[in-house]
Design a protein around this motif. Structure first.
Motif, short mmCIF file in Angstrom:
data_model
loop_
_atom_site.label_atom_id
_atom_site.label_comp_id
_atom_site.label_asym_id
_atom_site.label_seq_id
_atom_site.Cartn_x
_atom_site.Cartn_y
_atom_site.Cartn_z
N TYR A 12 0.82 -1.21 0.00
CA TYR A 12 0.00 0.00 0.00
C TYR A 12 0.86 1.26 0.00
O TYR A 12 0.52 2.26 -0.62
N GLN A 36 -8.08 1.38 5.30
CA GLN A 36 -8.54 -0.01 5.28
C GLN A 36 -9.92 -0.17 5.87
O GLN A 36 -10.60 -1.17 5.61
N ARG A 42 -12.53 -2.50 -0.59
CA ARG A 42 -12.54 -3.71 -1.42
C ARG A 42 -12.58 -3.36 -2.90
O ARG A 42 -12.01 -4.08 -3.72
N LEU A 45 -9.09 -2.71 -4.20
CA LEU A 45 -8.23 -3.87 -4.44
C LEU A 45 -8.35 -4.39 -5.88
O LEU A 45 -7.47 -5.10 -6.36
N VAL A 48 -5.38 -3.75 -8.27
CA VAL A 48 -4.09 -4.42 -8.10
C VAL A 48 -3.80 -5.27 -9.33
O VAL A 48 -4.66 -6.03 -9.80
N ILE A 103 -4.15 -8.43 -0.57
CA ILE A 103 -3.71 -8.18 -1.96
C ILE A 103 -4.54 -9.00 -2.94
O ILE A 103 -5.18 -8.47 -3.82
N PRO A 118 -7.49 -10.33 -7.84
CA PRO A 118 -7.29 -9.33 -6.78
C PRO A 118 -8.40 -9.37 -5.75
O PRO A 118 -9.52 -9.82 -6.04
N GLY A 119 -8.09 -8.90 -4.54
CA GLY A 119 -9.08 -8.81 -3.49
C GLY A 119 -9.19 -10.05 -2.64
O GLY A 119 -8.33 -10.92 -2.65
#
Length: 309
Positions: A12, A36, A42, A45, A48, A103, A118-119
């Motif tokens: 992050y 967060q 969410r 994420l 990513v 991640i 991701p997520g």
């Protein structure tokens, strides 16, 4: 703090994360990382991205980040990361997902390519029956209750007892087998060393002979390396291992140099060999440093590392 959480926090902050033998995770520089606890976290994420590529070594900045948040010395921080990634690769190689908290999740397809989601991990089981369908099934289904006879119950108890005894027997055989394998490996290692002595009496006799030979030899013909060289202020010398076997000392020292160049091999009488390392610290840190070094060097074995006097 869990290592996976540290990896996520580092990601992050830096918006990139290189994991050896795995690949790189990265975020676009324009993406803002929300708190967060934010309800949109969410959604964040999903931005990513992952690139599979051969990375030989972890970034120094990542190792320093792990050290700063765990209080461990560099070799221990590197060892923790290597163990974490080794476990992840094992999961991928047996067809299981490797989830990195905060991640995303990696999967290995049939072509050996890592696929990234991701997520948070998705639910493995998807329900396809509607609530109305479930209610209808519950109404129409009538459970069949089978009454057990006294004979059936008695047989079940006997079978359960037999299974317990069988489980204990298998466990005992496994322990004995492991003990034989470990002892065989230990004996083979000692035979390869070529200098292992089988009994305490033989060890004592050999040391006595070496001491007599050293006493008869001219003083200037015996090579002597100071056993306790000067230690810089604010640092302590730790003796990780002491052995009377020169072959063992040389082999172990050569291996440790591949991990950390700070380990030294010292002897003051050519009979006892010490493997040492100098670590900066305060008097209050000595116990923690000794325990951390012992855990890295010996694992769960009792503390053997000591401070050089």
């Amino acid at each position: 703090m869990k290592l996976s959480i540290l990896l996520a926090q580092y990601f992050y902050q830096h918006k990139h994360l290189n994991l050896p033998s795995i690949g790189s995770f990265h975020l676009d520089a324009a993406v803002t990382v929300p708190d967060q606890n934010d309800k949109n976290f969410r959604e964040f994420l999903k931005y990513v991205q992952f690139t599979q590529q051969p990375i030989a070594k972890a970034d120094d900045a990542l190792i320093d980040y792990i050290r700063a948040h765990t209080g461990k010395i560099r070799p221990l921080a590197e060892s923790d990361l290597e163990s974490y990634l080794a476990d992840g690769k094992l999961l991928l190689n047996i067809g299981k997902p490797f989830h990195i908290e905060g991640i995303g999740t990696l999967h290995k397809n049939k072509l050996g390519i890592y696929e990234f989601i991701p997520g948070e991990p998705s639910m493995e089981r998807m329900e396809t029956v509607s609530e109305h369908g479930r209610e209808k099934e519950r109404e129409t289904e009538k459970p069949v209750v089978k009454k057990k006879s006294a004979f059936d119950e008695s047989y079940s108890r006997i079978e359960a007892h037999h299974n317990r005894r069988k489980g204990l027997l298998v466990g005992t055989l496994v322990v004995i087998g492991l003990a034989v394998i470990i002892w065989g490996g230990y004996s083979l290692y000692n035979n390869n060393d070529g200098k292992e002595l089988s009994t305490p009496a033989q060890v004592a006799d050999t040391l006595t002979q070496k001491a007599d030979t050293a006493a008869k030899a001219p003083a200037d013909s015996i090579p002597v390396t100071p056993a306790v060289p000067g230690v810089p202020a604010g640092s302590y010398k730790f003796i990780a291992e002491t052995t009377t076997r020169k072959a063992r000392a040389l082999k172990r020292h050569a291996f440790l140099l591949t991990l950390n160049r700070d380990f030294k091999l010292e002897t003051k009488d050519s009979l006892n060999f010490n493997i040492t390392v100098i670590i900066p610290g305060t008097p209050a840190d000595t116990t923690r440093l000794k325990d951390s070094l012992n855990a890295w060097y010996y694992g769960t074995k009792p503390v053997k590392v000591r401070i050089a006097q």
